[in-house]
Design an enzyme around this catalytic site. Structure first.
Site, PDB file in Angstrom:
ATOM      1  N   HIS A 117       0.550  -0.877  -0.400  1.00  0.00           N
ATOM      2  CA  HIS A 117       0.341  -0.123  -0.290  1.00  0.00           C
ATOM      3  C   HIS A 117       0.967   1.384  -0.399  1.00  0.00           C
ATOM      4  O   HIS A 117       2.203   1.071   0.034  1.00  0.00           O
ATOM      5  CB  HIS A 117      -1.372  -0.168   1.234  1.00  0.00           C
ATOM      6  CG  HIS A 117      -2.083   1.114   0.779  1.00  0.00           C
ATOM      7  ND1 HIS A 117      -1.471   2.344   1.681  1.00  0.00           N
ATOM      8  CD2 HIS A 117      -3.169   0.591   1.253  1.00  0.00           C
ATOM      9  CE1 HIS A 117      -2.725   2.405   1.942  1.00  0.00           C
ATOM     10  NE2 HIS A 117      -3.567   2.057   1.520  1.00  0.00           N
ATOM     11  N   ASP A 188       3.534  -4.405   8.557  1.00  0.00           N
ATOM     12  CA  ASP A 188       2.294  -3.454   8.293  1.00  0.00           C
ATOM     13  C   ASP A 188       0.485  -4.865   8.261  1.00  0.00           C
ATOM     14  O   ASP A 188       0.415  -5.332   7.386  1.00  0.00           O
ATOM     15  CB  ASP A 188       1.884  -3.116   6.841  1.00  0.00           C
ATOM     16  CG  ASP A 188       0.447  -2.297   6.330  1.00  0.00           C
ATOM     17  OD1 ASP A 188      -0.191  -2.363   6.925  1.00  0.00           O
ATOM     18  OD2 ASP A 188       0.671  -1.791   5.332  1.00  0.00           O
ATOM     19  N   GLN A 191      -4.382  -5.551   7.048  1.00  0.00           N
ATOM     20  CA  GLN A 191      -5.263  -6.581   6.365  1.00  0.00           C
ATOM     21  C   GLN A 191      -4.855  -8.044   6.708  1.00  0.00           C
ATOM     22  O   GLN A 191      -6.037  -8.784   6.272  1.00  0.00           O
ATOM     23  CB  GLN A 191      -4.971  -5.850   4.930  1.00  0.00           C
ATOM     24  CG  GLN A 191      -4.597  -5.475   4.272  1.00  0.00           C
ATOM     25  CD  GLN A 191      -6.584  -4.374   4.361  1.00  0.00           C
ATOM     26  OE1 GLN A 191      -7.009  -5.177   4.168  1.00  0.00           O
ATOM     27  NE2 GLN A 191      -6.445  -2.986   4.278  1.00  0.00           N
ATOM     28  N   LYS A 214     -10.587  -1.377  10.633  1.00  0.00           N
ATOM     29  CA  LYS A 214     -10.284  -2.847   9.507  1.00  0.00           C
ATOM     30  C   LYS A 214     -10.607  -3.399  11.066  1.00  0.00           C
ATOM     31  O   LYS A 214     -10.870  -4.946   9.864  1.00  0.00           O
ATOM     32  CB  LYS A 214      -9.018  -2.855   8.916  1.00  0.00           C
ATOM     33  CG  LYS A 214      -8.828  -1.797   8.121  1.00  0.00           C
ATOM     34  CD  LYS A 214      -7.450  -1.919   7.292  1.00  0.00           C
ATOM     35  CE  LYS A 214      -7.009  -0.768   6.199  1.00  0.00           C
ATOM     36  NZ  LYS A 214      -8.073  -0.220   5.232  1.00  0.00           N
ATOM     37  N   CYS A 351      -4.691   2.691  -4.088  1.00  0.00           N
ATOM     38  CA  CYS A 351      -3.521   2.975  -3.630  1.00  0.00           C
ATOM     39  C   CYS A 351      -2.113   1.902  -3.528  1.00  0.00           C
ATOM     40  O   CYS A 351      -1.669   1.660  -2.117  1.00  0.00           O
ATOM     41  CB  CYS A 351      -3.529   3.162  -1.520  1.00  0.00           C
ATOM     42  SG  CYS A 351      -4.910   4.803  -1.618  1.00  0.00           S
TER      43      CYS A 351
END
Length: 393
Positions: A117, A188, A191, A214, A351
């Site tokens: 991203h 990261d 997700q 999220k 993105c």
């Protein structure tokens, strides 16, 4: 698994006279009643600034805020609550690390995957680092054995799961290689944290960033895990609440994590993360993963079997997102028609423009799943796709 839609009031909403099928969870998840009630209760019963007050409301708010930090710490397997900082989200978490490590990164390089991203690209560039991509195969499987570390390599920053493809990167393998060269790793987890159990000590990473919104909590709040060995890096933000002693000549800082939380934080948001964690743990992360895998695999396999549909990515492990395009039909047009059928998906480059160039497309349609999605939702998506194809036949 029971139908958890009933716990999410927005999912009772009708869109254009049809039951809402919400498949934009990679952008943000919906919120269960328990989280909504927690936020409402905070503002109606406890609202006060934290840490610096001696009155009742401040003490209650401070206690709930720090209790949430403990829950996050336990949820991700941190060594202690002090390793968890509350931020404004994954983007803010990564930017804070980039700013704190700027003197180390400037003029050197950061290794990233090809599915990142923009939030895991731009901050490193702003810090003055050069980015180098870890190789991956045609299916977008990362190739850890191809990692080349030089004397210029100062950090590996890698997504746990792609927001576009749903591909899950082998982060433990990457961390093991990095450790051989004493290179820190930032993960990261925006997700992945809502889809699978995470243990930062088992992974062995030095930093882990995630967003509350999220994982069924509020927007505008996130977390940053920082391992003990980086616990005393300079803060990226300055102001009230993070200082020990201030003079016009010099300032000294509090111990972590408070040294990294300048100003008034998103108190209600931080408390909402604890409520979201409680909700997920009441179900069980293994059960969530099992249910989502069943629905996700069903939807993906059906899309792969559909003529005229290109599905992107094919990795060993996948979760959350599926990106696809209909032959000869612009992704934006597909998304607009699906919307009129009550089906919420995302279109565009998500993105992730470097990945789009690798895939050879300007954008995709993305359907992304959460614990409340069902095979019926997947069937509605497939029915919608058929209608789009018929309209363009």
């Amino acid at each position: 698994m029971s139908d958890f839609r009933k716990d999410f009031p927005i999912l009772e909403k009708e869109v254009y006279g049809k039951r809402l099928v919400y498949l934009d969870n990679a952008a943000t998840s919906q919120k269960p009643n328990s989280v909504i009630d927690t936020i409402s209760d905070y503002y109606s019963s406890d609202n006060s600034n934290i840490h610096r007050g001696v009155h009742y409301l401040s003490e209650i708010s401070s206690e709930k805020y720090e209790k949430s930090r403990e829950e996050v710490s336990n949820f991700i397997g941190a060594g202690e609550p002090g390793e968890v900082t509350f931020t404004a989200g994954t983007t803010d978490s990564i930017n804070q690390v980039a700013c704190s490590l700027k003197s180390i990164l400037k003029g050197n390089e950061v290794l990233v995957s090809g599915v990142e991203h923009h939030s895991n690209i731009v901050p490193w560039q702003l810090a003055g680092a050069t980015l180098r991509e870890i190789p991956m195969d045609e299916g977008c499987n990362l190739l850890p054995d191809s990692i080349e570390i030089t004397d210029k390599t100062k950090l590996i920053a890698i997504s746990h799961a792609s927001n576009v493809l749903g591909s899950v990167n082998p982060i433990k393998e990457v961390v093991e290689i990095a450790k051989e060269h004493d290179i820190p790793v930032l993960v990261d987890a925006a997700q992945s944290i809502q889809h699978m159990p995470i243990d930062v000590q088992d992974i062995g990473c030095d930093f882990l960033a995630a967003s509350g919104h999220k994982m069924y909590a509020a927007t505008g709040v996130g977390v940053l895990y920082t391992s003990e060995r980086f616990g005393d890096i300079l803060p990226a933000r300055g102001g009230g609440g993070m200082v020990d002693r201030v003079t016009l000549e010099e300032t000294t800082y509090l111990k972590p994590p408070l040294r990294y939380e300048a100003g008034t934080p998103h108190i209600a948001g931080a408390i909402s993360i604890a409520a979201a964690i409680d909700y997920m743990q009441d179900i069980g992360m293994d059960k969530i993963r099992e249910h989502e895998h069943e629905v996700y695999s069903y939807a993906r396999n059906k899309l792969l079997e559909t003529d005229g549909v290109t599905v992107y990515g094919n990795t060993k492990e996948m979760c959350g997102s599926i990106s696809f395009n209909l032959d000869g039909i612009h992704h934006y047009d597909t998304g607009l028609i699906l919307d009129k059928m009550g089906i919420a998906v995302r279109t565009g480059h998500h993105c992730a423009q470097p990945l789009m160039r690798t895939l050879g497309t300007e954008g995709t349609v993305r359907a992304s799943f959460a614990l409340y999605n069902t095979k019926e939702d997947a069937d509605r998506l497939l029915e919608g796709i058929e209608k789009v194809r018929m309209m363009y036949a």
